[in-house]
Scaffold this motif. Structure first.
Motif, PDB file in Angstrom:
ATOM      1  N   TRP A 132       0.827  -1.201   0.000  1.00 52.14           N
ATOM      2  CA  TRP A 132       0.000   0.000   0.000  1.00 52.14           C
ATOM      3  C   TRP A 132       0.868   1.260   0.000  1.00 52.14           C
ATOM      4  N   VAL A 133       1.859   1.303   0.866  1.00 50.57           N
ATOM      5  CA  VAL A 133       2.721   2.480   0.947  1.00 50.57           C
ATOM      6  C   VAL A 133       3.551   2.639  -0.321  1.00 50.57           C
ATOM      7  N   LEU A 134       4.045   1.535  -0.855  1.00 49.60           N
ATOM      8  CA  LEU A 134       4.906   1.611  -2.029  1.00 49.60           C
ATOM      9  C   LEU A 134       4.143   2.049  -3.279  1.00 49.60           C
ATOM     10  N   VAL A 135       3.035   1.361  -3.586  1.00 49.77           N
ATOM     11  CA  VAL A 135       2.388   1.631  -4.865  1.00 49.77           C
ATOM     12  C   VAL A 135       0.862   1.630  -4.796  1.00 49.77           C
ATOM     13  N   GLY A 136       0.267   0.927  -3.815  1.00 54.13           N
ATOM     14  CA  GLY A 136      -1.186   0.831  -3.746  1.00 54.13           C
ATOM     15  C   GLY A 136      -1.856   2.175  -3.549  1.00 54.13           C
ATOM     16  N   TYR A 137      -1.309   3.005  -2.647  1.00 55.72           N
ATOM     17  CA  TYR A 137      -1.948   4.290  -2.357  1.00 55.72           C
ATOM     18  C   TYR A 137      -1.933   5.210  -3.561  1.00 55.72           C
ATOM     19  N   THR A 138      -0.843   5.271  -4.265  1.00 51.18           N
ATOM     20  CA  THR A 138      -0.776   6.187  -5.398  1.00 51.18           C
ATOM     21  C   THR A 138      -1.675   5.737  -6.544  1.00 51.18           C
ATOM     22  N   PHE A 197       1.157 -21.474   1.968  1.00 52.03           N
ATOM     23  CA  PHE A 197       1.457 -20.186   2.582  1.00 52.03           C
ATOM     24  C   PHE A 197       2.258 -19.272   1.648  1.00 52.03           C
ATOM     25  N   GLY A 198       3.302 -19.784   1.027  1.00 43.79           N
ATOM     26  CA  GLY A 198       4.091 -18.960   0.134  1.00 43.79           C
ATOM     27  C   GLY A 198       3.289 -18.426  -1.031  1.00 43.79           C
ATOM     28  N   GLY A 199       2.453 -19.274  -1.602  1.00 43.70           N
ATOM     29  CA  GLY A 199       1.593 -18.839  -2.698  1.00 43.70           C
ATOM     30  C   GLY A 199       0.606 -17.784  -2.256  1.00 43.70           C
ATOM     31  N   TRP A 200       0.079 -17.920  -1.041  1.00 45.33           N
ATOM     32  CA  TRP A 200      -0.871 -16.942  -0.518  1.00 45.33           C
ATOM     33  C   TRP A 200      -0.206 -15.583  -0.326  1.00 45.33           C
ATOM     34  N   VAL A 201       1.031 -15.566   0.169  1.00 52.03           N
ATOM     35  CA  VAL A 201       1.743 -14.301   0.355  1.00 52.03           C
ATOM     36  C   VAL A 201       1.933 -13.588  -0.984  1.00 52.03           C
ATOM     37  N   LEU A 202       2.339 -14.332  -2.006  1.00 48.83           N
ATOM     38  CA  LEU A 202       2.510 -13.734  -3.327  1.00 48.83           C
ATOM     39  C   LEU A 202       1.172 -13.237  -3.878  1.00 48.83           C
ATOM     40  N   PHE A 203       0.130 -14.021  -3.697  1.00 44.54           N
ATOM     41  CA  PHE A 203      -1.206 -13.609  -4.148  1.00 44.54           C
ATOM     42  C   PHE A 203      -1.617 -12.301  -3.475  1.00 44.54           C
ATOM     43  N   LEU A 204      -1.414 -12.189  -2.156  1.00 42.56           N
ATOM     44  CA  LEU A 204      -1.765 -10.974  -1.420  1.00 42.56           C
ATOM     45  C   LEU A 204      -1.072  -9.749  -2.013  1.00 42.56           C
ATOM     46  N   ALA A 205       0.223  -9.883  -2.253  1.00 44.45           N
ATOM     47  CA  ALA A 205       0.990  -8.743  -2.740  1.00 44.45           C
ATOM     48  C   ALA A 205       0.476  -8.276  -4.099  1.00 44.45           C
ATOM     49  N   VAL A 206       0.250  -9.213  -5.001  1.00 45.41           N
ATOM     50  CA  VAL A 206      -0.179  -8.846  -6.348  1.00 45.41           C
ATOM     51  C   VAL A 206      -1.622  -8.341  -6.343  1.00 45.41           C
ATOM     52  N   SER A 228      -3.473  -6.976  -4.013  1.00 47.79           N
ATOM     53  CA  SER A 228      -3.699  -5.683  -3.358  1.00 47.79           C
ATOM     54  C   SER A 228      -3.335  -4.516  -4.272  1.00 47.79           C
ATOM     55  N   VAL A 229      -2.436  -4.747  -5.225  1.00 44.68           N
ATOM     56  CA  VAL A 229      -2.024  -3.697  -6.150  1.00 44.68           C
ATOM     57  C   VAL A 229      -2.848  -3.720  -7.434  1.00 44.68           C
ATOM     58  N   VAL A 230      -3.033  -4.908  -7.999  1.00 42.84           N
ATOM     59  CA  VAL A 230      -3.633  -5.038  -9.332  1.00 42.84           C
ATOM     60  C   VAL A 230      -5.159  -4.977  -9.290  1.00 42.84           C
ATOM     61  N   VAL A 231      -5.771  -5.456  -8.207  1.00 38.60           N
ATOM     62  CA  VAL A 231      -7.235  -5.503  -8.127  1.00 38.60           C
ATOM     63  C   VAL A 231      -7.789  -4.464  -7.166  1.00 38.60           C
ATOM     64  N   TYR A 232      -7.315  -4.490  -5.915  1.00 34.18           N
ATOM     65  CA  TYR A 232      -7.929  -3.626  -4.911  1.00 34.18           C
ATOM     66  C   TYR A 232      -7.707  -2.144  -5.201  1.00 34.18           C
ATOM     67  N   ALA A 233      -6.474  -1.750  -5.457  1.00 39.45           N
ATOM     68  CA  ALA A 233      -6.169  -0.327  -5.612  1.00 39.45           C
ATOM     69  C   ALA A 233      -6.942   0.318  -6.771  1.00 39.45           C
ATOM     70  N   PRO A 234      -7.023  -0.298  -7.951  1.00 37.47           N
ATOM     71  CA  PRO A 234      -7.827   0.326  -9.008  1.00 37.47           C
ATOM     72  C   PRO A 234      -9.309   0.467  -8.649  1.00 37.47           C
ATOM     73  N   ILE A 235      -9.887  -0.560  -8.001  1.00 38.18           N
ATOM     74  CA  ILE A 235     -11.303  -0.467  -7.634  1.00 38.18           C
ATOM     75  C   ILE A 235     -11.511   0.670  -6.629  1.00 38.18           C
ATOM     76  N   LEU A 270      -9.496 -10.643 -13.093  1.00 35.21           N
ATOM     77  CA  LEU A 270      -8.113 -10.383 -12.682  1.00 35.21           C
ATOM     78  C   LEU A 270      -7.672 -11.357 -11.592  1.00 35.21           C
ATOM     79  N   THR A 271      -8.573 -11.653 -10.661  1.00 35.25           N
ATOM     80  CA  THR A 271      -8.207 -12.584  -9.581  1.00 35.25           C
ATOM     81  C   THR A 271      -7.918 -13.972 -10.134  1.00 35.25           C
TER      82      THR A 271
END
Length: 546
Positions: free
Chosen positions: A57-63, A133-142, A144-151, A379-380
């Protein structure tokens, strides 16, 4: 330019803390409803969002969400990347959101961050027992930027295309609940079903933990809905009141439906109804009056309860009914705003159909629902399929019922006697107990072992059980749990109206050491407690030499 308002700033910061608190609340809510051996995995899948999404969020989601519109209404530009320079538009030089909302921009960043954190965490309830778990962490990162932030940009930025179109979403009926619900549909297509679903039930490990989690969610939702006006004023009070009333109405309707359909009104049903009401009122909380909030909550309890069957119609293994509660609730509330919207409550809103506003708002809400659901679903699915192909998102079937050991090498509960024994390296908190006295029967003497199975209820008082057997001549008594095969499976009620037929019934196994002359008296006492002679055995045994 106005200086930041201290009262509004304090309110928004408190609301940010309340929304943060909802994430561990969600972890507890879900954690109590999964299998005993999957509790830690569920807790971690929720808590990790606080770490991963906060940074994205701080890096790219907010902008992307709140930076100046890039010109299309679809996403913001990258001028606020990493929050390196908040003096560029849209943040004025005094770091306030705008001339009317005078709170520091960083307070707004923090408040919105907590929404970004909890939104993808909702998915974990549907995918219980199946996420690597590792796959879930990667999914969260992508995601939150690609789907959540644009919506979020579409609906909550003045330049977003849905915001300019006139679609309204007070606190996330679309941005949070509908987007997460559509994500659930897509992720379930990738990770598939649990073994033997829907024929094998998954009883909850701790209903009290679920109730505590639900209470935290209800409490945190006051910040979730109350802070979205970004001011400590009458509209914030209206939003908080509406939030509570809708939850209360939905709870009562859900309980009444449970009573009619299943014969019981359950505590899990109560909190399920409340959460459904909270999710449904979210898009409307700052746009409707109190009476409308009650009606919205009542409709949420009705519709979301019957939506529990949705996963069977779609053949999707939604473990904890995220589709029924959050997805249906978020879409329902968004559409109900088109009926109950009231400009008298909020001049920035619009009148709905019931307030003389015609069907215009309802149409704009419908467009918003279709657009957000379609975008999030497509997208998901691409993200989940990519993660599955790259590092794996679904756990191997053999690990589905033992995720805690497979992923963390630990167990949530250590309740058995063996696991509580002192092991090498463990500290001793007190001196070892003194050795027991001499046995009642000398070593080497032949005695009898009587084993019987009892129903748990008649033998509920352990002191009475022990005293009765000792009076009958028992030398020692051991009681342990057992399960027996039944010719007629016992039906038991699970949360939210589900049932399972249990072919192994719980019993108490009582093992009694007794002299030969006391066997008859012990058998009579066991008979009195409900033991059946066909399940009772008498064997000769020899006391071990000392």
């Amino acid at each position: 330019m106005s200086a930041p308002n201290a009262g509004d700033t304090a309110w928004v910061l408190v609301c940010a803390g309340l929304v943060l608190f909802m994430t561990p609340g969600l972890a507890a809510f879900y954690g109590g409803m999964v299998r005993t051996r999957n509790v830690l995995a569920m807790l971690q899948q929720n808590m990790i969002a606080l770490g991963v999404v906060s940074l994205t969020w701080v890096l790219v989601g907010y902008t992307i969400a709140f930076g100046d519109d890039a010109g299309s209404g679809l996403f913001g530009n990258l001028e606020l990347f990493g929050l390196a320079d908040l003096k560029v538009p849209p943040a004025p030089n005094l770091h306030v959101v705008d001339g009317r909302i005078t709170i520091p921009t960083l307070a707004f960043v923090l408040f919105q961050m907590m929404f970004a954190v909890i939104t993808p965490a909702l998915v974990t309830g549907a995918t219980a027992g199946r996420l690597r778990f590792g796959g879930w962490v990667l999914f969260l990162a992508v995601w939150s930027v690609v789907v959540y932030a644009p919506i979020a940009h579409w609906l909550w930025h003045p330049g977003g295309w849905l915001a300019k179109f006139g679609t309204q979403d007070w606190a996330g009926g679309l941005v949070v609940h509908a987007s997460a619900g559509a994500a659930v549909l897509a992720v379930l297509l990738v990770v598939g079903r649990r073994r033997d679903w829907p024929h094998t039930a998954a009883p909850p490990n701790s209903i009290p933990l679920t109730i505590v989690g639900a209470g935290i969610l209800w409490f945190g939702w006051f910040g979730f809905n109350g802070g979205d006006g970004l001011q400590a004023n009458g509209l914030a009070a209206q939003a908080v009141l509406n939030t509570h009333l809708a939850a209360a109405a939905a709870m009562l309707v859900w309980l009444a439906l449970e009573r009619v359909t299943d014969g019981h009104s359950t505590v899990v049903g109560a909190v399920s109804g409340a959460v459904a009401g909270l999710a449904t009122v979210t898009p409307t909380a700052g746009y409707v009056n109190a009476a409308s909030a009650v009606a919205i909550g009542a409709l949420a309890g009705l519709v979301c309860h019957f939506a529990l069957k949705l996963k069977y119609l779609l053949r999707l293994d939604d473990a904890l009914d995220v589709l029924a509660v959050h997805f249906v609730g978020g879409m329902l509330g968004t559409l109900l705003l088109g009926l109950f919207g009231n400009r008298g409550v909020n001049p920035l809103g619009a009148d709905g159909l019931f307030l003389g506003g015609g069907g215009g708002l309802l149409w704009r809400q419908l467009v918003g629902v279709v657009s957000v659901v379609a975008f999030s679903f497509v997208l998901t699915w691409l993200i989940a399929a990519g993660v599955q192909a790259l590092i794996g998102l679904r756990v191997p079937p053999a690990d589905q019922e033992r995720l805690d050991q497979a992923q963390q090498g630990a167990d949530a509960y250590h309740l058995g006697g063996v696991t509580s024994l002192t092991a090498p390296g463990a500290p001793r908190r007190r001196a070892a107990a003194a050795p027991a006295g001499e046995p009642a029967v000398p070593s080497g003497q032949w005695v009898r072992v009587v084993t019987a199975l009892l129903e748990p209820d008649p033998a509920a008082n352990s002191a009475d059980l022990r005293d009765a057997l000792l009076r009958a001549g028992a030398i020692s008594v051991i009681v342990s749990d057992a399960a027996v095969a039944t010719t007629t499976p016992q039906a038991s009620l699970l949360p939210r109206g589900y049932w399972q037929d249990q072919p192994l019934a719980a019993r108490l196994r009582v093992t009694v050491l007794v002299g030969a002359d006391g066997v008859a008296a012990v058998l009579d006492e066991l008979d009195r407690m409900g033991a059946r002679r066909s399940d009772t055995f008498v064997q000769e045994a020899e006391r071990v030499q000392s």
